[in-house]
Design an enzyme around this catalytic site. Structure first.
Site, PDB file in Angstrom:
ATOM      1  N   ARG A  61       0.832  -1.208   0.000  1.00  0.00           N
ATOM      2  CA  ARG A  61       0.000   0.000   0.000  1.00  0.00           C
ATOM      3  C   ARG A  61       0.868   1.260   0.000  1.00  0.00           C
ATOM      4  O   ARG A  61       0.540   2.255  -0.620  1.00  0.00           O
ATOM      5  CB  ARG A  61      -0.911   0.010   1.231  1.00  0.00           C
ATOM      6  CG  ARG A  61      -1.902   1.194   1.214  1.00  0.00           C
ATOM      7  CD  ARG A  61      -2.797   1.191   2.439  1.00  0.00           C
ATOM      8  NE  ARG A  61      -2.026   1.319   3.650  1.00  0.00           N
ATOM      9  CZ  ARG A  61      -2.172   0.559   4.737  1.00  0.00           C
ATOM     10  NH1 ARG A  61      -3.084  -0.390   4.771  1.00  0.00           N
ATOM     11  NH2 ARG A  61      -1.417   0.743   5.789  1.00  0.00           N
ATOM     12  N   TYR A 114     -12.823  23.387 -10.318  1.00  0.00           N
ATOM     13  CA  TYR A 114     -13.520  22.186 -10.808  1.00  0.00           C
ATOM     14  C   TYR A 114     -14.629  21.836  -9.802  1.00  0.00           C
ATOM     15  O   TYR A 114     -14.385  21.792  -8.587  1.00  0.00           O
ATOM     16  CB  TYR A 114     -12.468  21.085 -10.889  1.00  0.00           C
ATOM     17  CG  TYR A 114     -12.929  19.709 -11.274  1.00  0.00           C
ATOM     18  CD1 TYR A 114     -13.417  19.439 -12.543  1.00  0.00           C
ATOM     19  CD2 TYR A 114     -12.813  18.662 -10.368  1.00  0.00           C
ATOM     20  CE1 TYR A 114     -13.803  18.156 -12.883  1.00  0.00           C
ATOM     21  CE2 TYR A 114     -13.193  17.374 -10.712  1.00  0.00           C
ATOM     22  CZ  TYR A 114     -13.691  17.129 -11.977  1.00  0.00           C
ATOM     23  OH  TYR A 114     -14.064  15.855 -12.319  1.00  0.00           O
ATOM     24  N   ASP A 186      -4.109  23.527  -8.855  1.00  0.00           N
ATOM     25  CA  ASP A 186      -4.514  22.487  -9.803  1.00  0.00           C
ATOM     26  C   ASP A 186      -3.934  22.876 -11.161  1.00  0.00           C
ATOM     27  O   ASP A 186      -4.355  23.858 -11.771  1.00  0.00           O
ATOM     28  CB  ASP A 186      -6.060  22.407  -9.851  1.00  0.00           C
ATOM     29  CG  ASP A 186      -6.555  21.260 -10.742  1.00  0.00           C
ATOM     30  OD1 ASP A 186      -5.847  20.880 -11.698  1.00  0.00           O
ATOM     31  OD2 ASP A 186      -7.669  20.764 -10.488  1.00  0.00           O
ATOM     32  N   LYS A 211      -6.261  13.011 -17.084  1.00  0.00           N
ATOM     33  CA  LYS A 211      -6.427  13.829 -18.284  1.00  0.00           C
ATOM     34  C   LYS A 211      -5.163  13.761 -19.151  1.00  0.00           C
ATOM     35  O   LYS A 211      -4.983  12.814 -19.896  1.00  0.00           O
ATOM     36  CB  LYS A 211      -6.790  15.262 -17.883  1.00  0.00           C
ATOM     37  CG  LYS A 211      -7.862  15.354 -16.786  1.00  0.00           C
ATOM     38  CD  LYS A 211      -9.209  14.902 -17.259  1.00  0.00           C
ATOM     39  CE  LYS A 211     -10.244  14.759 -16.136  1.00  0.00           C
ATOM     40  NZ  LYS A 211     -10.430  15.887 -15.237  1.00  0.00           N
TER      41      LYS A 211
HETATM   42  C1  LIG Z   1     -11.095  16.043 -14.047  1.00  0.00           C
HETATM   43  C2  LIG Z   1     -10.486  17.058 -13.175  1.00  0.00           C
HETATM   44  C3  LIG Z   1     -10.197  16.789 -11.842  1.00  0.00           C
HETATM   45  C4  LIG Z   1     -10.542  15.466 -11.195  1.00  0.00           C
HETATM   46  O1  LIG Z   1      -9.899  14.389 -11.816  1.00  0.00           O
HETATM   47  P1  LIG Z   1     -10.551  12.903 -11.784  1.00  0.00           P
HETATM   48  O2  LIG Z   1      -9.422  12.047 -12.198  1.00  0.00           O
HETATM   49  O3  LIG Z   1     -11.697  12.942 -12.730  1.00  0.00           O
HETATM   50  O4  LIG Z   1     -10.987  12.649 -10.383  1.00  0.00           O
HETATM   51  C5  LIG Z   1      -9.590  17.773 -11.094  1.00  0.00           C
HETATM   52  N1  LIG Z   1      -9.294  18.965 -11.628  1.00  0.00           N
HETATM   53  C6  LIG Z   1      -9.553  19.262 -12.913  1.00  0.00           C
HETATM   54  C7  LIG Z   1      -9.199  20.610 -13.437  1.00  0.00           C
HETATM   55  C8  LIG Z   1     -10.171  18.327 -13.731  1.00  0.00           C
HETATM   56  O5  LIG Z   1     -10.467  18.633 -14.996  1.00  0.00           O
END
Ligand SMILES: *Cc1c(COP(=O)(O)O)cnc(C)c1O
Length: 395
Positions: A61, A114, A186, A211
């Site tokens: 883990r 987000y 972010d 992404k």
């Molecule tokens: C999609 C996204 C997230 C969250 O990511 P997941 O892998 O879908 O949980 C966080 N911040 C931004 C800007 C995003 O586009």
């Protein structure tokens, strides 16, 4: 701090990091790629080994060679002291926030964050006695006026999800550090190839690796990297929460990262070309892409970013639901779905007006978010041109 000074493109050194780091071929019979180490139990040969808490791998883990290779690669890209991997981008958000705040603290979050990030703060953190106030993404140094003795963290997302306002990160970070406040960014849109928030004064930087890093719409992963000051706290928070990722998903992320530089170069050029083309279409009221000179925060983009992500928004005049359905149901190439960052293009309608609480979103009309993938730009333009025609044809 790196001042991009109008410099564009991907730093050559990072393109090399992407191809050469995190492989350790010599340790694995010369195979180019880091293998997937599946496993929970790690066997110790002796009592001495069992009691050696400095051993690199003790339990699946917490420690895994595939995942550690990914951590090291991302730390190099972001210029971080260390990185943790989480099983989704949202899990990276929650781990970063839980590392930064405690009961009684106050969090400042951009109004353009987000939406599930907001929900974690307002529904999740509230239950543990942390309050969240949302701020105008264009606040800049003015954020200092919101600080109280309880303010302990700021959550920045630049450009913002859906609406693409840019933030003056150096100004926000300077104000925060004067008060010992932690700044989390972010950076999913820009990726470290175009923007490195730690160099601009942020303490932690997170990614929805789902992404751009994974890049093929086939895994959910998140990352958080920290500077020296926050790394101990982040690492410990990750450990006590038990936020473990599958080594297969770490592998897919490593594999995606190998081609990040060529993909980002394409996304940067193609999304901007597509956005400028859209700006010239008579039906289009406004295009929200920070690399367009028409964007209100273009100067901040030029100052702090050396390229743009794949994602932007545009707005049409409001028409009926039938018109909208005809438009999006008839797409041949653009897919309609959440997420982004894959090789395939996406276009999704949305309405930001009921998400905002600090600054109302009152631009009249229908918003769309576009992810420009790796298809031929001419084919994408033809698909969108036909969609605009369908939209116009119905009141
Ligand atoms: C999609 C996204 C997230 C969250 O990511 P997941 O892998 O879908 O949980 C966080 N911040 C931004 C800007 C995003 O586009």
């Amino acid at each position: 701090m790196t001042d991009n000074n109008g410099k564009s493109g991907i730093p050559a050194s990072l393109a090399t990091v992407l191809t050469h780091s995190g492989r350790a071929s010599d340790e694995h019979f010369g195979f180019v790629n880091m293998p997937v180490f599946r496993g929970s139990t790690i066997l110790f040969k002796s009592l001495d080994e069992l009691e050696d808490y400095k051993a690199p791998y003790r339990y699946g883990r917490n420690d895994n060679p595939t995942t550690r290779a990914l951590c090291d690669l991302i730390s190099e890209l972001e210029g971080a002291a260390g990185t943790i991997i989480a099983p989704s981008g949202l899990s990276a958000v929650s781990t970063a926030l839980l590392a930064a705040v405690s009961a009684g603290d106050e969090l400042l979050m951009t109004d353009s964050a987000y939406e599930p990030t907001r929900t974690f703060a307002t529904e999740g953190l509230t239950r543990f006695g942390v309050t969240t106030r949302y701020y105008d993404p264009r606040i800049g140094a003015g954020i200092a006026e919101l600080f109280t003795d309880k303010t302990k963290a700021i959550f920045v997302e630049s450009p913002g999800s859906l609406t693409f306002e840019m933030q003056d990160l150096p100004a926000i970070a300077a104000a925060a550090h004067a008060r010992g406040i932690t700044v989390i960014v972010d950076n999913s849109w820009g990726t470290p190839l175009f923007h490195r928030p730690l160099e601009f004064g942020s303490d932690m930087v997170m990614h929805a690796a789902t992404k751009m890093f994974v890049g093929h719409s086939d895994a959910m992963v998140g990352t958080v990297s920290a500077n020296e000051k926050l790394w101990g706290r982040l690492k410990r928070t990750h450990r006590i929460l038990g936020v473990a990722v599958s080594p297969d998903d770490s592998y897919l992320t490593l594999r995606g990262l190998r081609t990040l530089a060529v993909r980002m170069k394409h996304h940067d050029e193609a999304a901007l070309a597509f956005a400028s083309w859209l700006e010239g279409q008579p039906e289009v009221e406004e295009v929200y892409h920070p690399a367009l000179p028409s964007h209100p925060d273009h100067a901040l983009f030029k100052r702090d970013f050396s390229g743009a992500g794949s994602l932007f928004a545009f707005r049409l005049k409001k028409r009926s639901r039938d018109a909208l359905a005809a438009m999006v149901n008839g797409f041949q190439l653009f897919g309609m779905g959440y997420s982004w960052g894959g090789y395939e293009s996406l276009c999704i309608p949305f309405d930001p007006s009921n998400i905002r609480t600090a600054v109302a979103w009152d631009a009249p009309g229908q918003m769309f978010r576009v992810h420009v993938g790796l298809e031929s730009l001419d084919d994408l333009k033809a698909d969108m041109a036909a969609a605009l025609t369908r939209y116009r044809a119905i009141a």
